[in-house]
Design a protein around this motif. Structure first.
Motif, PDB file in Angstrom:
ATOM      1  N   ASP A 310       0.606  -0.986   0.404  1.00 24.38           N
ATOM      2  CA  ASP A 310       0.133  -0.393   0.134  1.00 24.38           C
ATOM      3  C   ASP A 310       0.523   1.014  -0.497  1.00 24.38           C
ATOM      4  OD1 ASP A 310      -2.201  -0.612  -0.566  1.00 24.38           O
ATOM      5  OD2 ASP A 310      -3.187  -1.317   1.412  1.00 24.38           O
ATOM      6  N   ALA A 311       2.136   0.932   0.562  1.00 22.37           N
ATOM      7  CA  ALA A 311       3.047   2.568  -0.091  1.00 22.37           C
ATOM      8  C   ALA A 311       3.315   2.617  -0.841  1.00 22.37           C
ATOM      9  CB  ALA A 311       4.003   2.470   1.312  1.00 22.37           C
ATOM     10  N   VAL A 312       3.574   1.983  -2.168  1.00 29.35           N
ATOM     11  CA  VAL A 312       3.322   2.027  -3.386  1.00 29.35           C
ATOM     12  C   VAL A 312       2.193   2.406  -3.584  1.00 29.35           C
ATOM     13  CG1 VAL A 312       4.720   0.907  -5.773  1.00 29.35           C
ATOM     14  CG2 VAL A 312       5.428   0.811  -3.357  1.00 29.35           C
ATOM     15  N   LEU A 313       1.113   1.376  -3.996  1.00 30.43           N
ATOM     16  CA  LEU A 313      -0.738   1.305  -4.831  1.00 30.43           C
ATOM     17  C   LEU A 313      -1.116   2.696  -4.110  1.00 30.43           C
ATOM     18  CD1 LEU A 313      -1.314  -2.728  -3.852  1.00 30.43           C
ATOM     19  CD2 LEU A 313       0.504  -1.129  -6.287  1.00 30.43           C
ATOM     20  N   ALA A 314      -0.919   3.187  -2.621  1.00 32.17           N
ATOM     21  CA  ALA A 314      -1.377   4.482  -2.695  1.00 32.17           C
ATOM     22  C   ALA A 314      -1.006   5.901  -3.726  1.00 32.17           C
ATOM     23  CB  ALA A 314      -1.399   5.225  -1.087  1.00 32.17           C
ATOM     24  N   GLU A 315       0.532   5.812  -4.687  1.00 30.50           N
ATOM     25  CA  GLU A 315       0.416   7.148  -5.156  1.00 30.50           C
ATOM     26  C   GLU A 315       0.628   6.834  -6.227  1.00 30.50           C
ATOM     27  OE1 GLU A 315       1.596   9.415  -4.656  1.00 30.50           O
ATOM     28  OE2 GLU A 315       2.905   8.804  -2.387  1.00 30.50           O
ATOM     29  N   PRO A 316      -0.833   8.008  -7.042  1.00 26.07           N
ATOM     30  CA  PRO A 316      -1.220   7.762  -8.093  1.00 26.07           C
ATOM     31  C   PRO A 316      -0.098   7.204  -8.945  1.00 26.07           C
ATOM     32  CG  PRO A 316      -1.304  10.466  -7.283  1.00 26.07           C
ATOM     33  CD  PRO A 316      -0.308   9.118  -6.154  1.00 26.07           C
ATOM     34  N   VAL A 336       8.933  -0.894  -9.032  1.00 29.10           N
ATOM     35  CA  VAL A 336       7.943  -0.003  -9.332  1.00 29.10           C
ATOM     36  C   VAL A 336       8.174   1.168 -10.198  1.00 29.10           C
ATOM     37  CG1 VAL A 336       6.625   1.845  -8.172  1.00 29.10           C
ATOM     38  CG2 VAL A 336       7.352   0.478  -6.484  1.00 29.10           C
ATOM     39  N   THR A 337       7.127   1.350 -11.209  1.00 26.74           N
ATOM     40  CA  THR A 337       6.575   2.281 -12.208  1.00 26.74           C
ATOM     41  C   THR A 337       6.202   2.758 -12.050  1.00 26.74           C
ATOM     42  OG1 THR A 337       7.311   0.834 -14.136  1.00 26.74           O
ATOM     43  CG2 THR A 337       6.432   3.129 -15.169  1.00 26.74           C
ATOM     44  N   ILE A 338       6.516   4.690 -11.978  1.00 32.76           N
ATOM     45  CA  ILE A 338       5.532   5.402 -11.618  1.00 32.76           C
ATOM     46  C   ILE A 338       5.696   6.209 -13.306  1.00 32.76           C
ATOM     47  CG2 ILE A 338       5.169   7.558 -10.719  1.00 32.76           C
ATOM     48  CD1 ILE A 338       7.116   5.139  -8.731  1.00 32.76           C
ATOM     49  N   ARG A 339       4.272   5.941 -13.481  1.00 33.32           N
ATOM     50  CA  ARG A 339       3.542   6.943 -15.279  1.00 33.32           C
ATOM     51  C   ARG A 339       2.915   8.317 -14.950  1.00 33.32           C
ATOM     52  NH1 ARG A 339       0.469   7.783 -19.270  1.00 33.32           N
ATOM     53  NH2 ARG A 339      -1.289   7.111 -18.094  1.00 33.32           N
ATOM     54  N   ALA A 340       3.170   8.998 -15.352  1.00 34.73           N
ATOM     55  CA  ALA A 340       2.439  10.340 -15.654  1.00 34.73           C
ATOM     56  C   ALA A 340       2.673  11.670 -16.424  1.00 34.73           C
ATOM     57  CB  ALA A 340       2.761  11.389 -14.082  1.00 34.73           C
ATOM     58  N   ASP A 342       3.096  14.070 -16.664  1.00 37.10           N
ATOM     59  CA  ASP A 342       4.308  15.095 -16.881  1.00 37.10           C
ATOM     60  C   ASP A 342       5.462  14.510 -16.572  1.00 37.10           C
ATOM     61  OD1 ASP A 342       4.416  17.561 -14.409  1.00 37.10           O
ATOM     62  OD2 ASP A 342       2.316  16.606 -14.905  1.00 37.10           O
ATOM     63  N   ALA A 343       7.123  15.183 -16.733  1.00 38.82           N
ATOM     64  CA  ALA A 343       7.612  14.657 -15.351  1.00 38.82           C
ATOM     65  C   ALA A 343       8.069  15.018 -14.517  1.00 38.82           C
ATOM     66  CB  ALA A 343       8.764  15.077 -16.872  1.00 38.82           C
ATOM     67  N   GLY A 344       7.598  16.199 -14.346  1.00 38.45           N
ATOM     68  CA  GLY A 344       8.048  16.727 -12.864  1.00 38.45           C
ATOM     69  C   GLY A 344       7.162  15.793 -12.068  1.00 38.45           C
ATOM     70  N   THR A 345       5.613  15.787 -12.562  1.00 37.41           N
ATOM     71  CA  THR A 345       4.610  14.244 -11.265  1.00 37.41           C
ATOM     72  C   THR A 345       5.513  13.689 -10.648  1.00 37.41           C
ATOM     73  OG1 THR A 345       3.235  15.986 -12.262  1.00 37.41           O
ATOM     74  CG2 THR A 345       2.068  14.014 -11.243  1.00 37.41           C
ATOM     75  N   ALA A 346       6.337  12.155 -12.433  1.00 40.86           N
ATOM     76  CA  ALA A 346       6.687  11.358 -12.518  1.00 40.86           C
ATOM     77  C   ALA A 346       7.445  11.367 -11.253  1.00 40.86           C
ATOM     78  CB  ALA A 346       6.333  10.817 -13.580  1.00 40.86           C
ATOM     79  N   VAL A 347       8.606  12.186 -11.037  1.00 40.09           N
ATOM     80  CA  VAL A 347      10.030  12.978 -10.264  1.00 40.09           C
ATOM     81  C   VAL A 347       9.361  13.155  -9.158  1.00 40.09           C
ATOM     82  CG1 VAL A 347      12.123  13.527 -10.212  1.00 40.09           C
ATOM     83  CG2 VAL A 347      11.283  13.181 -12.295  1.00 40.09           C
ATOM     84  N   THR A 348       8.445  14.316  -8.720  1.00 32.06           N
ATOM     85  CA  THR A 348       8.009  13.768  -7.273  1.00 32.06           C
ATOM     86  C   THR A 348       7.716  12.811  -6.869  1.00 32.06           C
ATOM     87  OG1 THR A 348       7.598  16.208  -8.230  1.00 32.06           O
ATOM     88  CG2 THR A 348       6.071  15.334  -6.298  1.00 32.06           C
ATOM     89  N   VAL A 349       6.526  11.666  -7.522  1.00 38.53           N
ATOM     90  CA  VAL A 349       5.714  10.622  -6.789  1.00 38.53           C
ATOM     91  C   VAL A 349       7.060   9.674  -6.468  1.00 38.53           C
ATOM     92  CG1 VAL A 349       4.227   8.481  -7.381  1.00 38.53           C
ATOM     93  CG2 VAL A 349       3.490  11.458  -7.828  1.00 38.53           C
TER      94      VAL A 349
END
Ligand code: AMP
Length: 361
Positions: A310-316, A336-340, A342-349
């Motif tokens: 959940d520490a991962v899955l709770a993130e958009p 874990v892959t974070i997809r967004a 825009d790049a700024g959001t992906a890096v922040t998450v």
């Protein structure tokens, strides 16, 4: 249809099942990450009888890591098409052959020399200048079999660390960043390229990939041309990764991997067609899929320990992949892959998720 049953085998199978492919795995481990995804032949990779049994009735064979014995790949290739070709495997297993190939293809690399004794290492270091890195020619991965030399006094220890194995020594490159290019060659000569990815390593292990690499427009053509030259050199079928150093806006090739690659795991969610599916399409003689990106992605490797899901899955936009492996120091257990958009959001998450990852026990 494969050799090896680790996480890459697992993700290839997961990509192939929707296409109706069936899999057989040759893998010594009794409980490998591919368990449940096809038939599992538990055997060493060099058992001739097991190889013959494995090949029986298969349409095509591929492999997920480059230390499969070349002789085994050649034995299989007498019965079944093996992609990428065993000649590629042979080249990728030996850092000297690999660097010589790059040189032959006009692809720049760090200055390098082959060494077979402590004295040759000392002489090569004198010519190349310090700092330099010595690497065993064979069986190095994730930073194993490497030693950084700061001056001549480091030579005896370096040689001891390399255990006297035939090695290469190369100038330590003051790179601005590390990139990789993933290229795909189809059976019909079709070509596709994913955008270059920026990779961060720690202790020789890939930790984070950002895709596409920020500001990649400047080096994209050069990276594709490097990938294409290697594909052309072998009539390559399947997915190829080339690891690159960017130095003052120019690219140097470090090494190649004749397989789907950790720096391409983001493509599962972040590209129109994943590297795993495109590898399968290539080796099966099907049309390749689009490599267009879907937004911006950051991939984080889970090394040594895994977080509470959940520490991962709770993130958009965060997608958790666990490989079903027992935790061990320095072991890749998932990503874990974070997809967004825009790049700024992906890096922040990604930074937020990174802060929650347990430390490698
Ligand atoms: P390799 O096993 O060749 O992929 O090396 C592992 C990591 O060591 C690379 O990803 C780099 O971070 C670093 N490295 C290897 N060779 C060099 C070099 N010639 N100059 C600078 N860093 C290097």
């Amino acid at each position: 249809m494969r050799v090896g049953g680790g996480q890459i085998g697992r993700m290839i199978a997961l990509a192939g099942i929707p296409l109706g492919f069936e899999f057989r795995f040759l893998e010594p481990a009794e409980e490998p990450p591919v368990r449940g995804l096809g038939e599992h032949l538990a055997s060493e990779y060099d058992d001739a009888m097991a190889l013959d049994r494995f090949a029986d009735g298969l349409d095509v064979v591929t492999y997920e890591f480059e230390n499969v014995p070349v002789e085994s790949a050649r034995r299989l290739a007498e019965r079944v098409p093996v992609h990428p070709h065993p000649d590629v495997l042979e080249c990728a297993q030996d850092r000297l052959l690999e660097k010589e190939l790059f040189a032959k293809l006009g692809i720049s690399t760090a200055a390098f020399e082959a060494v077979e004794s402590e004295r040759e290492l000392a002489e090569a270091l004198q010519r190349l200048g310090a700092p330099a890195v010595a690497k065993t020619r064979r069986f190095g991965y994730d930073g194993h079999g490497q030693f950084v030399l700061h001056d001549a006094a480091d030579v005896p220890r370096a040689w001891e660390e390399l255990r006297g194995a035939p090695s290469i020594v190369e100038s330590l490159v003051p790179f601005t960043r590390e990139l990789s290019i993933l290229a795909v060659g189809g059976r019909n000569g079709e070509r596709a390229f994913y955008p270059p990815v920026e990779n961060s390593h720690r202790e020789g292990i890939l930790r984070r990939s950002v895709a596409p690499a920020p500001g990649v427009g400047d080096v994209r053509d050069e990276a594709e041309s490097i990938g294409e030259r290697v594909l052309d050199a072998f009539g390559y079928v399947g997915l190829l990764a080339v690891e690159l150093f960017e130095v003052e806006g120019k690219l140097l090739a470090n090494e190649m991997a004749p397989r789907v690659h950790n720096s391409g795991h983001w493509t599962i969610e972040g590209a129109e067609t994943s590297q795993f599916e495109n590898h399968l399409r290539a080796i099966a003689g099907l049309t390749l899929g689009s490599t267009d990106t879907r937004g911006e992605s950051v991939m984080l490797n889970l090394i040594g320990a895994t977080p509470e899901p959940d520490a991962v899955l709770a993130e958009p936009g965060a997608h958790l992949h666990l490989y079903g492996k027992a935790p061990r120091h320095r072991r890749k257990l998932g990503h874990v892959t974070i997809r967004a958009e825009d790049a700024g959001t992906a890096v922040t998450v990604a930074d937020r998720v990174t802060a929650r990852l347990p430390s490698d026990g």
